[in-house]
Structure formats: structure tokens, C-alpha cells
Scaffold this active site. Sequence first.
Site, PDB file in Angstrom:
ATOM      1  N   SER A  84       0.833  -1.195   0.000  1.00  0.00           N
ATOM      2  CA  SER A  84       0.000   0.000   0.000  1.00  0.00           C
ATOM      3  C   SER A  84       0.875   1.255   0.000  1.00  0.00           C
ATOM      4  O   SER A  84       1.628   1.471  -0.952  1.00  0.00           O
ATOM      5  CB  SER A  84      -0.950  -0.043   1.202  1.00  0.00           C
ATOM      6  OG  SER A  84      -2.024   0.829   1.033  1.00  0.00           O
ATOM      7  N   HIS A 233      -7.333  -6.199   0.805  1.00  0.00           N
ATOM      8  CA  HIS A 233      -6.187  -5.292   0.753  1.00  0.00           C
ATOM      9  C   HIS A 233      -5.051  -5.760   1.664  1.00  0.00           C
ATOM     10  O   HIS A 233      -3.891  -5.628   1.322  1.00  0.00           O
ATOM     11  CB  HIS A 233      -6.645  -3.890   1.140  1.00  0.00           C
ATOM     12  CG  HIS A 233      -5.577  -2.852   1.022  1.00  0.00           C
ATOM     13  ND1 HIS A 233      -4.862  -2.637  -0.149  1.00  0.00           N
ATOM     14  CD2 HIS A 233      -5.078  -1.963   1.938  1.00  0.00           C
ATOM     15  CE1 HIS A 233      -3.999  -1.658   0.041  1.00  0.00           C
ATOM     16  NE2 HIS A 233      -4.106  -1.238   1.294  1.00  0.00           N
TER      17      HIS A 233
END
Length: 252
Positions: A84, A233
Site C-alpha cells: 500500500s 487489501h
Amino acid sequence: MQLNFKKLGNGKPLIILHGLFGSADNWFSISKELKDNFTLYLIDQRNHGDSPHDDEWNYEVMVEDLKELMDSEGLEKAFLMGHSMGGKTVMNFALKYPEKVEKLIVADISPRYYAVHHQRILEGLNSLDLETIGSRKEADDQLAEYVPNLGERQFLLKSLGRGADGFEWKINLPVITKNINEVGKALPDGESFSGPTLFLAGSNSSYIQQSDLDDIDAFFPNNEVEFIADAGHWLHAEQPDAVVEEIRRFLK
């Protein structure tokens, strides 16, 4: 800036950078599976974990932080991996210092711009009055009004530490709140990294989509994109075995 990091294992250096609101500890269980093959550097990025706090917080300075760490450790070249926000850091680093990157792994983020989408989390974190909170349970109960998902709250509250005068944030919450728009910035146009690059995407995540593949090709022409089944995620927490397998395969 001298970043805090954990070092373990033996072999070629593999540097791992966490995402927003995270820390080096997020990747400790993964690193234990890799320590027989690599020397792992688990990094706390600035304003996170046990690294220093600073008013300046953007990818330009985070890239230079990583460069300073590699120089201080005598690492001319290394495998780099980031999740990320950490993925954006290592992508930017590879564009600026390609000679220092042997192979690149980017976990669930693409080169494009991402609109700010952490407002509710930041509202919740800023709503906690650390001077009056007496326990983690109390902090969790208050944060639940803003972040209903238990797993997400547990992740966020890992950054709540105890100091001499009670609870305190390990993250630099005021600076992150003020500069949150920096996290989603796109990579600079006109540059590319030709080294081997692996993008790992959670199949249940929206962070890497089919529409991102052209962008990925433009910045990282020597790339692979692998979707991790049944992962969102936080793919390294949801499907750690699959992530470890992909890392080993790509870096062998």
C-alpha cells in the site's frame, strides 16, 4: 532520517515497508517464514512505529529515508517490497534509484492516483481523548463508533502505545491528518523502472484493477501481476502462505 527497523535472517537483503497506519510488526510473521533465505529489514517509515516524527511527510522524503538506511547498512542493492503506502514508496524509490533495486515487489497498490478515503478512520482516531482513556477496551469501544470492523480497529489500535503519562500514539496523527492527500499521489510521469517487478493484488480488493494494467506496464515494463485468491487489501494477513509462496518464487 534514521528509521527504526528490525533485522533478521540470512541471505540476500530483502527490505519490507508497511502501509498507512502500520508498522514493521505487520510483516513479522511473514518474515519468520523467509528468514532462512533472506536477510530481512522490516522498516518503520517516518511518522509510524518507533521511527521519528517529522512535519515533512511525502514520498520524496520517504524515498530519501530508505536511501539513507541502505547507505548506513552498506547495502548497494537489495530486493524491495512494500504494501500500500509502502508500495508507493518502493515504486518511487525504484524510479529514482534503479541501480539499488535488484527486484521489486509491490503489494496491492498501483502507480495511479487514489482519492482520499481514510476520513472516517482519521475522525475516529482524532476523537479519542488519550488523557481520559483508561484501557484499550475503552479505546476500542469509542473507536467502534467510527470503525465498525473489529479487525480494522485491532490493526489501528496497534499504534496506540503506553508512555510515562498514559496512552500515546506511535503514529504522528496530526501530521498524517493534515497531509493525508500525500498518500494517494500518483507516480511522476515520464519515468520507468526496467527491473523485474511483481505486483501482488488481493482478488477481493479494489486497489489493483484491470484498468490499472496499462499504467503498470508503462512504469514497470518488466512486470508480473498475480492475484491472491480470497484476499483483500491486507493480503499478507489474510493469505500469508500464498504471499510467502509468491515472494519465494519471484525472488528465487
